[in-house]
Motif scaffolding. Structure first.
Motif, PDB file in Angstrom:
ATOM      1  N   GLU A   1      41.335  23.394  -8.839  1.00 48.05           N
ATOM      2  CA  GLU A   1      42.671  22.461  -9.159  1.00 48.05           C
ATOM      3  C   GLU A   1      42.826  21.276  -8.352  1.00 48.05           C
ATOM      4  OE1 GLU A   1      46.222  24.475  -9.729  1.00 48.05           O
ATOM      5  OE2 GLU A   1      45.789  25.780  -7.941  1.00 48.05           O
ATOM      6  N   HIS A   2      42.357  21.523  -7.233  1.00 48.15           N
ATOM      7  CA  HIS A   2      42.795  20.383  -5.956  1.00 48.15           C
ATOM      8  C   HIS A   2      41.519  19.679  -5.801  1.00 48.15           C
ATOM      9  CE1 HIS A   2      46.286  22.559  -5.090  1.00 48.15           C
ATOM     10  NE2 HIS A   2      45.687  23.527  -4.759  1.00 48.15           N
ATOM     11  N   ASP A   3      40.414  19.557  -6.696  1.00 50.02           N
ATOM     12  CA  ASP A   3      39.423  18.725  -6.788  1.00 50.02           C
ATOM     13  C   ASP A   3      38.360  19.132  -5.641  1.00 50.02           C
ATOM     14  OD1 ASP A   3      39.418  17.580  -9.214  1.00 50.02           O
ATOM     15  OD2 ASP A   3      40.290  15.630  -8.350  1.00 50.02           O
ATOM     16  N   ALA A   4      38.741  20.451  -5.003  1.00 48.85           N
ATOM     17  CA  ALA A   4      37.711  20.705  -4.063  1.00 48.85           C
ATOM     18  C   ALA A   4      36.521  21.656  -4.421  1.00 48.85           C
ATOM     19  CB  ALA A   4      38.378  21.951  -3.143  1.00 48.85           C
ATOM     20  N   LEU A   5      35.512  21.281  -4.001  1.00 48.68           N
ATOM     21  CA  LEU A   5      34.216  21.761  -4.332  1.00 48.68           C
ATOM     22  C   LEU A   5      33.762  22.981  -3.748  1.00 48.68           C
ATOM     23  CD1 LEU A   5      32.572  20.407  -6.678  1.00 48.68           C
ATOM     24  CD2 LEU A   5      30.992  19.511  -4.636  1.00 48.68           C
ATOM     25  N   TRP A   6      33.513  24.144  -4.362  1.00 51.78           N
ATOM     26  CA  TRP A   6      33.094  25.539  -3.788  1.00 51.78           C
ATOM     27  C   TRP A   6      31.555  25.951  -4.066  1.00 51.78           C
ATOM     28  CZ3 TRP A   6      36.822  28.925  -1.343  1.00 51.78           C
ATOM     29  CH2 TRP A   6      38.103  28.385  -1.242  1.00 51.78           C
ATOM     30  N   ALA A   7      30.972  26.348  -3.282  1.00 49.80           N
ATOM     31  CA  ALA A   7      29.425  26.639  -3.413  1.00 49.80           C
ATOM     32  C   ALA A   7      29.313  28.166  -3.983  1.00 49.80           C
ATOM     33  CB  ALA A   7      28.729  26.189  -2.237  1.00 49.80           C
ATOM     34  N   ILE A   8      28.795  28.391  -4.748  1.00 46.12           N
ATOM     35  CA  ILE A   8      28.846  29.909  -5.197  1.00 46.12           C
ATOM     36  C   ILE A   8      27.329  30.537  -5.195  1.00 46.12           C
ATOM     37  CG2 ILE A   8      31.077  29.998  -6.412  1.00 46.12           C
ATOM     38  CD1 ILE A   8      29.483  29.991  -9.154  1.00 46.12           C
ATOM     39  N   ASP A   9      27.096  31.619  -5.666  1.00 46.29           N
ATOM     40  CA  ASP A   9      25.490  32.131  -5.922  1.00 46.29           C
ATOM     41  C   ASP A   9      24.626  31.721  -4.799  1.00 46.29           C
ATOM     42  OD1 ASP A   9      26.565  33.018  -8.434  1.00 46.29           O
ATOM     43  OD2 ASP A   9      25.502  31.623  -9.665  1.00 46.29           O
ATOM     44  N   TRP A  10      25.057  32.733  -3.673  1.00 52.91           N
ATOM     45  CA  TRP A  10      24.243  32.604  -2.395  1.00 52.91           C
ATOM     46  C   TRP A  10      22.984  33.633  -2.482  1.00 52.91           C
ATOM     47  CZ3 TRP A  10      25.358  29.554   1.969  1.00 52.91           C
ATOM     48  CH2 TRP A  10      26.454  28.515   1.646  1.00 52.91           C
ATOM     49  N   GLU A  11      22.654  34.042  -3.621  1.00 54.32           N
ATOM     50  CA  GLU A  11      21.391  34.898  -3.458  1.00 54.32           C
ATOM     51  C   GLU A  11      20.139  34.528  -3.011  1.00 54.32           C
ATOM     52  OE1 GLU A  11      22.643  38.975  -6.430  1.00 54.32           O
ATOM     53  OE2 GLU A  11      21.798  36.865  -7.460  1.00 54.32           O
TER      54      GLU A  11
END
Length: 369
Positions: free
Chosen positions: A223-233
């Motif tokens: 909601e704050h336009d921060a970008l999160w990196a997921i799926d590190w498999e």
């Protein structure tokens, strides 16, 4: 709902409205769950977490080098920003669920990515390469141990995994479909050999920590336009330029923006890990050619497998396969590329034809050997 989580659900969650899922994803059946007010769980009294169960019988198309994504994320906490937190509910390990939408929803593949998000993607790569890859805490999670033999040897291992552990293993089940698409299965060894030859002269670069799968659907905008990196498999330790090539291949930036991302990546790579961008002009096109060819083989297998399981429509699978063929046409020297309609027809015919069973269900080599 994952069976292993049943008792936890019964104790912690009052209504089914607190469970969302299953969420999109290939490797796991995943649910987002809002925690109740029980104190001390996951270090918080409320919030969203992910509960996941591995999907059985999947094909893995890339090497898995870290035995536990959760352990890797826990190790990277404080070193790489905007990644999921890891915690425990009783004996169950869970990841924090990032509320928001994917970057693919904000800017679909092929469209320009807003500048503020490009800056955050570049920051992610800088932070990744600032992590010492031979830190004992990382090495304890990585198998096999990543001997720094050089970029060419690293690339050769990628090619051999794709064509030996994935393609060769799966061909008995999918060879007729490859034939119908104009790709003779017997050409796979020659293609692998040609790629190995092409990659042999690459510039040596210092190894670093790679995410291995940074694309628009694995980047969450909060909601704050921060970008999160997921799926590190698919994270691994290896040639940093491979991480950039994989990113470019999957992101499908417009040409002008792709050039900007390459230049900015090279700057932060050299800043974080001197030598990481050496030979980029010659070697990035080599990695990109490999990614395009790899996608043809793996996308055909993955999409056909998904239609066979009833998870993807033949029309949608045909579009994905057509795009992969079109992008790799020059690299594979294909005289023509079948259209989506023709590919869907061949998929339907393949689905209706008896063929060898079993190879599609073992998953090749799900972990690095």
């Amino acid at each position: 709902m994952p069976a292993s989580a049943t008792s936890v659900f019964q104790v912690l969650f009052a209504t089914t409205e607190q469970v969302i899922g299953p969420l999109p994803g290939y490797h796991h059946e995943t649910y987002a769950v809002r925690l109740g007010a029980a104190p001390g769980l996951f270090g918080q009294s409320a919030g969203w977490v992910k509960l996941r169960d591995p999907r059985p019988g999947l094909l893995w198309f890339d090497r898995r080098c870290f035995g536990s994504e959760d352990d890797l994320l826990a190790t990277l906490a404080g070193r790489v920003s905007h990644i999921p937190t890891v915690g425990h509910i009783d004996s169950l390990t869970v990841q924090g669920f990032i509320e928001g939408c994917t970057l693919a929803e904000v800017a679909p593949p092929g469209e320009e990515v807003p500048a503020a998000f490009v800056g955050q993607i570049v920051r992610l790569f800088r932070e990744l390469l600032a992590v010492e890859p031979y830190d004992p805490a990382l090495l304890a999670l990585h198998a096999p141990l990543p001997a720094e033999r050089g970029s060419a040897e690293f690339a050769r291992d990628l090619v051999r995994f794709t064509f030996t552990d994935v393609v060769e293993h799966s061909l008995p089940h999918f060879d007729a479909l490859f034939h119908s698409l104009g790709i003779h299965p017997g050409s796979a060894p020659a293609t692998a050999s040609s790629l190995e030859t092409r990659l042999r002269g690459m510039t040596p670069r210092p190894f670093g920590l790679l995410h291995g799968d940074v694309h628009r659907a694995n980047l969450i905008v909060d909601e704050h336009d921060a970008l999160w990196a997921i799926d590190w498999e698919l994270a691994l330790i290896g040639d940093p330029l491979y991480d950039l090539a994989t990113h470019l291949h999957l992101m499908r930036y417009p040409a002008r923006q792709e050039g900007e991302v390459i230049a900015r990546w090279a700057d932060v790579a050299e800043e974080s890990r001197p030598g990481a961008a050496e030979g980029i002009e010659a070697d990035l096109p080599r990695y990109l050619a490999f990614k395009r060819i790899q996608s043809v083989y793996t996308d055909v297998i993955r999409q056909a497998y998904s239609t066979e399981r009833g998870e993807t429509s033949t029309a949608e699978a045909a579009k994905v396969i057509n795009a992969a063929l079109d992008r790799a046409a020059d690299s594979l020297l294909l005289p023509t590329v079948a259209g989506a309609g023709e590919i869907e027809h061949e998929l339907l015919r393949w689905l209706a034809t008896p063929r060898q069973r079993g190879a599609a269900n073992t998953g090749g080599s799900p972990s690095a050997s």
